[in-house]
Structure formats: structure tokens, C-alpha cells
Design a protein around this motif. Sequence first.
Motif, mmCIF file in Angstrom:
data_model
loop_
_atom_site.group_PDB
_atom_site.id
_atom_site.type_symbol
_atom_site.label_atom_id
_atom_site.label_comp_id
_atom_site.label_asym_id
_atom_site.label_seq_id
_atom_site.Cartn_x
_atom_site.Cartn_y
_atom_site.Cartn_z
ATOM 1 N N GLY A 68 60.212 -59.422 25.944
ATOM 2 C CA GLY A 68 61.667 -59.529 25.815
ATOM 3 C C GLY A 68 62.131 -60.652 24.930
ATOM 4 N N ARG A 69 63.008 -61.466 25.511
ATOM 5 C CA ARG A 69 63.735 -62.515 24.797
ATOM 6 C C ARG A 69 62.849 -63.472 24.002
ATOM 7 N N GLY A 70 61.802 -63.967 24.644
ATOM 8 C CA GLY A 70 60.854 -64.812 23.920
ATOM 9 C C GLY A 70 61.250 -66.266 23.772
ATOM 10 N N SER A 71 62.002 -66.797 24.737
ATOM 11 C CA SER A 71 62.357 -68.216 24.588
ATOM 12 C C SER A 71 61.152 -69.118 24.851
ATOM 13 N N ASN A 72 60.289 -68.744 25.777
ATOM 14 C CA ASN A 72 59.062 -69.527 25.973
ATOM 15 C C ASN A 72 58.148 -69.405 24.764
ATOM 16 N N MET A 73 58.078 -68.209 24.214
ATOM 17 C CA MET A 73 57.327 -68.011 22.971
ATOM 18 C C MET A 73 57.822 -68.974 21.908
ATOM 19 N N ALA A 94 54.107 -64.704 28.223
ATOM 20 C CA ALA A 94 55.413 -65.375 28.235
ATOM 21 C C ALA A 94 56.497 -64.307 28.394
ATOM 22 N N GLY A 95 56.794 -63.999 29.658
ATOM 23 C CA GLY A 95 57.744 -62.923 29.919
ATOM 24 C C GLY A 95 57.139 -61.572 29.575
ATOM 25 N N HIS A 152 55.506 -68.799 35.289
ATOM 26 C CA HIS A 152 56.242 -68.097 36.347
ATOM 27 C C HIS A 152 57.394 -68.973 36.814
ATOM 28 N N PRO A 153 58.596 -68.392 36.978
ATOM 29 C CA PRO A 153 59.761 -69.214 37.310
ATOM 30 C C PRO A 153 59.921 -69.506 38.804
ATOM 31 N N LEU A 183 64.647 -73.033 33.050
ATOM 32 C CA LEU A 183 64.169 -72.629 31.715
ATOM 33 C C LEU A 183 63.944 -73.857 30.815
ATOM 34 N N GLU A 242 60.649 -75.001 31.765
ATOM 35 C CA GLU A 242 59.607 -74.067 31.298
ATOM 36 C C GLU A 242 59.228 -74.378 29.860
HETATM 37 C C1 GRF Z 1 60.702 -66.756 32.014
HETATM 38 O O1 GRF Z 1 61.587 -67.183 33.018
HETATM 39 C C2 GRF Z 1 59.286 -66.777 32.496
HETATM 40 O O2 GRF Z 1 59.044 -67.798 33.430
HETATM 41 C C3 GRF Z 1 59.136 -65.431 33.148
HETATM 42 O O3 GRF Z 1 59.902 -64.556 32.369
HETATM 43 C C4 GRF Z 1 60.895 -65.284 31.677
HETATM 44 C C5 GRF Z 1 60.687 -64.994 30.224
HETATM 45 O O4 GRF Z 1 61.699 -65.554 29.429
HETATM 46 N N1 GRF Z 1 57.746 -65.067 33.275
HETATM 47 P P1 GRF Z 1 61.483 -65.647 27.858
HETATM 48 O O5 GRF Z 1 61.205 -64.240 27.366
HETATM 49 O O6 GRF Z 1 60.354 -66.583 27.616
HETATM 50 O O7 GRF Z 1 62.786 -66.177 27.326
#
Ligand code: GRF
Length: 216
Positions: free
Chosen positions: A13-18, A90-91, A112-113, A174, A177
Motif C-alpha cells: 500500500g502506502r509505503g511510508s515505512n518503505m 512494510a505493510g 507491526h503497529p 507511525l 515506526e
Molecule cells: C504500518 O502501520 C505498519 O506497522 C503495518 O502496516 C502499516 C503500513 O504503513 N504493518 P505504510 O505502508 O508503511 O505507510
Amino acid sequence: MTGRHRVAILISGRGSNMASLIEAARSADFPAEIALVLSNRPDAAGLGRATEAGIEALVIDHKHFSNRESFDEAVDEALRARAIDFVCLAGFMRVLTSSFVERWAGRMLNIHPSLLPLFRGTHTHQRALQAGVLVHGCTVHFVVPELDAGPIIAQAAVPVVPGDTEASLAARILVQEHRLYPEALRMLCKGEARLEGERVWFQQAWSPDGALRSPG
Ligand code: GRF
């Protein structure tokens, strides 16, 4: 750049952790380069962000596979073809088969959140609010076949405050994270933390003093 570990990030999805991992890896002293971003969904917003950053963004659409084994096999081939050393989920919203997970044992992390082992699975913030916990957070762990159950490599805690909603809590966590995941990946790539059996071995001890108090 040579000599750095090659990391693949799996997203849905969104990929903010990426994005936070990509940002961290821009630094010359980070021990890994992000060599691949792989999504099981063609519409994942993170794909565009990866491409903008000059990173290969590959789609392996799970809908094109008749079962989990063949999808995981295709993912594994893509990773091997690019000489990937470590994988960061990551998501990534697909459950991986035990055989895939075991092939990447000790080399695959997930974020994991929640403060595991509390609130495995989905809707973690909603469940934390319902439970009335005053401390909540996020966890980076090694991936094992059982969902959200792997040995923990890093955690960050935040307070839960009166009036918090799922959205306010998610946003507060987040931020953490995005700090925690690059740090955990750095430790893994530098050999400062590694999986030993069912535990994580850490090279360095850290201070036992201090506490996050909530109410603080
Ligand atoms: C994050 O909250 C992560 O902890 C969970 O899914 C979400 C993914 O967000 N596993 P993003 O795609 O990294 O924005």
C-alpha cells in the motif's frame, strides 16, 4: 554502491515505512542499499515513491497465481535474481507460506503497529483503545511462520492519552515506526543483532534505567 547489503522491501500500500527505509539508506554510512521494492498490488501508492527514488519497483500480483505456494515461489525467484540479502516487510498484507519464511529465516523483518505480543493481527490501535492500555507502540521482529509472532529486535512505546482516537494513535506511532525500522535494519545488517534459535542476540547491552510513564 558496492559492499552494502542488498535489501528488498515488500509492500501492499502506502509505503511510508518503505520511504523511511529508503531515506535512511541514502546515507553513505547506512549498511544497506534498497535494491528492490516489490508489491503484490499493482495500485500500491508506494510503487510510485520507489520509482521516484530511482529504485526498481516490481509488481507480482497475487491475483495472477492460483495458490500461495506459486506466488511465494515467484517472489523468491525475484529476490534471488537480484541477489537480495535481507527482506523488510512494510505493510505487506499477504500471509507468506512456511517454506518461504523458513528460506528467509533470520533475514526477514516485519514492522507491526503494537507492542507485541499484544494485539497481533489487524486493527491494533482500535483494540488498544478498547483495552484501555496507557502505553502502546510498535515492534520490529524477525518473521516466523506464525503471524506477528517472531523474535523481537526493537520496540518503541508511546503514551495513550485521553481523547485519543484510532487516527491520533496511529499517527503518533507511525512517527516512531519510521525511526525504529531503519534502526533495526541497521543493527541486522551490521551484525549487531541476529536471530539465534528463537531469540535475538544483541552485540551491545543498553541502559536499564528510565521509563515511559503514562500518565507521565
Ligand atoms: C504500518 O502501520 C505498519 O506497522 C503495518 O502496516 C502499516 C503500513 O504503513 N504493518 P505504510 O505502508 O508503511 O505507510
